[in-house]
Motif scaffolding. Sequence first.
Motif, PDB file in Angstrom:
ATOM      1  N   ARG A 156       0.832  -1.207   0.000  1.00  0.00           N
ATOM      2  CA  ARG A 156       0.000   0.000   0.000  1.00  0.00           C
ATOM      3  C   ARG A 156       0.865   1.255   0.000  1.00  0.00           C
ATOM      4  NH1 ARG A 156      -3.997   1.096   4.941  1.00  0.00           N
ATOM      5  NH2 ARG A 156      -2.042   1.803   5.853  1.00  0.00           N
ATOM      6  N   ALA A 157       1.916   1.242   0.790  1.00  0.00           N
ATOM      7  CA  ALA A 157       2.826   2.390   0.829  1.00  0.00           C
ATOM      8  C   ALA A 157       3.522   2.570  -0.515  1.00  0.00           C
ATOM      9  CB  ALA A 157       3.855   2.200   1.941  1.00  0.00           C
ATOM     10  N   ASP A 158       3.930   1.452  -1.133  1.00  0.00           N
ATOM     11  CA  ASP A 158       4.579   1.523  -2.441  1.00  0.00           C
ATOM     12  C   ASP A 158       3.630   2.078  -3.495  1.00  0.00           C
ATOM     13  OD1 ASP A 158       6.862   0.468  -1.345  1.00  0.00           O
ATOM     14  OD2 ASP A 158       6.533  -1.571  -2.087  1.00  0.00           O
ATOM     15  N   SER A 159       2.368   1.652  -3.436  1.00  0.00           N
ATOM     16  CA  SER A 159       1.379   2.119  -4.412  1.00  0.00           C
ATOM     17  C   SER A 159       1.110   3.609  -4.250  1.00  0.00           C
ATOM     18  CB  SER A 159       0.070   1.332  -4.258  1.00  0.00           C
ATOM     19  OG  SER A 159       0.258  -0.026  -4.600  1.00  0.00           O
ATOM     20  N   ALA A 173      -5.161  -0.072 -11.541  1.00  0.00           N
ATOM     21  CA  ALA A 173      -6.213  -0.786 -10.804  1.00  0.00           C
ATOM     22  C   ALA A 173      -5.661  -1.369  -9.498  1.00  0.00           C
ATOM     23  CB  ALA A 173      -6.805  -1.885 -11.676  1.00  0.00           C
ATOM     24  N   LEU A 174      -4.421  -1.856  -9.534  1.00  0.00           N
ATOM     25  CA  LEU A 174      -3.788  -2.389  -8.315  1.00  0.00           C
ATOM     26  C   LEU A 174      -3.574  -1.266  -7.308  1.00  0.00           C
ATOM     27  CD1 LEU A 174      -2.388  -4.694  -6.787  1.00  0.00           C
ATOM     28  CD2 LEU A 174      -0.263  -4.054  -7.951  1.00  0.00           C
ATOM     29  N   TRP A 175      -3.067  -0.130  -7.788  1.00  0.00           N
ATOM     30  CA  TRP A 175      -2.874   1.010  -6.885  1.00  0.00           C
ATOM     31  C   TRP A 175      -4.186   1.436  -6.261  1.00  0.00           C
ATOM     32  CZ3 TRP A 175       0.543   4.529 -10.544  1.00  0.00           C
ATOM     33  CH2 TRP A 175       1.780   3.894 -10.747  1.00  0.00           C
ATOM     34  N   GLN A 176      -5.234   1.455  -7.081  1.00  0.00           N
ATOM     35  CA  GLN A 176      -6.545   1.863  -6.582  1.00  0.00           C
ATOM     36  C   GLN A 176      -7.018   0.921  -5.476  1.00  0.00           C
ATOM     37  OE1 GLN A 176      -9.993   1.337  -9.164  1.00  0.00           O
ATOM     38  NE2 GLN A 176     -10.663   3.412  -8.703  1.00  0.00           N
ATOM     39  N   SER A 177      -6.777  -0.371  -5.639  1.00  0.00           N
ATOM     40  CA  SER A 177      -7.218  -1.347  -4.635  1.00  0.00           C
ATOM     41  C   SER A 177      -6.453  -1.202  -3.324  1.00  0.00           C
ATOM     42  CB  SER A 177      -7.045  -2.772  -5.180  1.00  0.00           C
ATOM     43  OG  SER A 177      -5.667  -3.116  -5.301  1.00  0.00           O
ATOM     44  N   HIS A 178      -5.276  -0.587  -3.372  1.00  0.00           N
ATOM     45  CA  HIS A 178      -4.459  -0.414  -2.167  1.00  0.00           C
ATOM     46  C   HIS A 178      -4.793   0.868  -1.418  1.00  0.00           C
ATOM     47  CE1 HIS A 178      -1.042  -3.185  -3.824  1.00  0.00           C
ATOM     48  NE2 HIS A 178      -2.046  -3.862  -3.306  1.00  0.00           N
ATOM     49  N   MET A 179      -5.591   1.734  -2.012  1.00  0.00           N
ATOM     50  CA  MET A 179      -5.891   3.019  -1.392  1.00  0.00           C
ATOM     51  C   MET A 179      -6.908   2.852  -0.264  1.00  0.00           C
ATOM     52  SD  MET A 179      -4.021   5.231  -2.947  1.00  0.00           S
ATOM     53  CE  MET A 179      -3.026   5.313  -4.457  1.00  0.00           C
ATOM     54  N   ARG A 180      -6.559   3.341   0.920  1.00  0.00           N
ATOM     55  CA  ARG A 180      -7.524   3.312   2.031  1.00  0.00           C
ATOM     56  C   ARG A 180      -8.693   4.248   1.720  1.00  0.00           C
ATOM     57  NH1 ARG A 180      -5.174   4.348   7.898  1.00  0.00           N
ATOM     58  NH2 ARG A 180      -4.349   2.267   7.426  1.00  0.00           N
ATOM     59  N   LYS A 181      -8.360   5.424   1.145  1.00  0.00           N
ATOM     60  CA  LYS A 181      -9.357   6.388   0.703  1.00  0.00           C
ATOM     61  C   LYS A 181      -9.167   6.607  -0.791  1.00  0.00           C
ATOM     62  CE  LYS A 181     -11.008  11.113   1.452  1.00  0.00           C
ATOM     63  NZ  LYS A 181     -10.786  12.386   2.178  1.00  0.00           N
ATOM     64  N   GLN A 182     -10.219   6.391  -1.555  1.00  0.00           N
ATOM     65  CA  GLN A 182     -10.104   6.476  -3.003  1.00  0.00           C
ATOM     66  C   GLN A 182      -9.713   7.884  -3.460  1.00  0.00           C
ATOM     67  OE1 GLN A 182     -10.237   3.784  -5.115  1.00  0.00           O
ATOM     68  NE2 GLN A 182     -10.262   2.716  -3.157  1.00  0.00           N
ATOM     69  N   LEU A 236      -7.245   9.421  -9.579  1.00  0.00           N
ATOM     70  CA  LEU A 236      -6.914   8.078 -10.072  1.00  0.00           C
ATOM     71  C   LEU A 236      -8.130   7.434 -10.718  1.00  0.00           C
ATOM     72  CD1 LEU A 236      -5.017   5.694 -10.393  1.00  0.00           C
ATOM     73  CD2 LEU A 236      -5.455   5.082  -7.994  1.00  0.00           C
ATOM     74  N   GLU A 237      -9.308   7.627 -10.124  1.00  0.00           N
ATOM     75  CA  GLU A 237     -10.528   7.053 -10.679  1.00  0.00           C
ATOM     76  C   GLU A 237     -10.837   7.632 -12.060  1.00  0.00           C
ATOM     77  OE1 GLU A 237     -13.737   7.435  -7.922  1.00  0.00           O
ATOM     78  OE2 GLU A 237     -12.700   6.389  -6.314  1.00  0.00           O
ATOM     79  N   TYR A 238     -10.676   8.945 -12.210  1.00  0.00           N
ATOM     80  CA  TYR A 238     -10.982   9.567 -13.500  1.00  0.00           C
ATOM     81  C   TYR A 238      -9.920   9.246 -14.549  1.00  0.00           C
ATOM     82  CZ  TYR A 238     -15.142  12.002 -12.010  1.00  0.00           C
ATOM     83  OH  TYR A 238     -16.421  12.277 -11.592  1.00  0.00           O
ATOM     84  N   LEU A 239      -8.689   9.028 -14.121  1.00  0.00           N
ATOM     85  CA  LEU A 239      -7.670   8.584 -15.068  1.00  0.00           C
ATOM     86  C   LEU A 239      -8.034   7.207 -15.634  1.00  0.00           C
ATOM     87  CD1 LEU A 239      -4.986   8.745 -16.545  1.00  0.00           C
ATOM     88  CD2 LEU A 239      -3.841   7.977 -14.451  1.00  0.00           C
ATOM     89  N   LEU A 240      -8.543   6.338 -14.775  1.00  0.00           N
ATOM     90  CA  LEU A 240      -8.990   5.016 -15.237  1.00  0.00           C
ATOM     91  C   LEU A 240     -10.168   5.143 -16.203  1.00  0.00           C
ATOM     92  CD1 LEU A 240      -8.706   3.019 -11.898  1.00  0.00           C
ATOM     93  CD2 LEU A 240      -7.549   2.432 -14.037  1.00  0.00           C
ATOM     94  N   VAL A 241     -11.096   6.042 -15.895  1.00  0.00           N
ATOM     95  CA  VAL A 241     -12.262   6.264 -16.775  1.00  0.00           C
ATOM     96  C   VAL A 241     -11.791   6.708 -18.157  1.00  0.00           C
ATOM     97  CG1 VAL A 241     -14.259   7.745 -17.204  1.00  0.00           C
ATOM     98  CG2 VAL A 241     -13.900   6.760 -14.928  1.00  0.00           C
TER      99      VAL A 241
END
Length: 227
Positions: free
Chosen positions: A44-47, A93-102, A106-111
Amino acid sequence: MGIIRAATNWDTFYPDLIVGAVTGIAVGLVLLSAQAFTQWRRSRADSKFAWASLKPTVSGAAHRSWNQDFDSLLPLPLSLTGLSEIASSSPLALWQSHMRKQDPALEYLLVISRLRPQFESCASELESAFSTESLPFMRQTWMDRGGLGRIIRTRAYGGQDSEVYPTLLVASAAQLTEYSAAADHLVSLPRIEAAMARYREVADIFLTALTTLRKNLEADGSVLPAP
């Protein structure tokens, strides 16, 4: 000399063996859980660090201008291609899954990155529809097919016909009006109308997502607003 033999208490042997095995398994599970938790925290820290390091590059790509080509809907907007290339080379997507708070950025970059195939498909569809559906009309008119195409594309971009009037080879204002009327006719044809609607829809989604991405990158304080 007598031989001393150790007596084995068979009454407690098997219970002790079971207790030892259970204890060993329990300790092993605790150690594995602790190791997994430590690894998860490190991942999570790495992400978080990787995403924070990538944000300036994302901001640079997001602020690239869209040089709208009135002679072709392709290539795609530079910001779209740039952001999709960044996304394809990073495990977002992996980085997003590691985020405690979204992170909205990052979400809009994926969109946006997922829009590229659809955007390209819609652009190609509209180009093909105009190429095919305009042929019968062009056999009956004095107008230039390239000029009509510019007006169609201007409308696809959400612009006004007057934006491309200076590029049309006409002798009078009346002929400009005829060009616009011809464009009205072509965009009313079912195939072009449907393709135009799909292109406008995906373009609107892209522009909305891009604007939101820019705002979120600027709001988190890690990226300065574009000059």
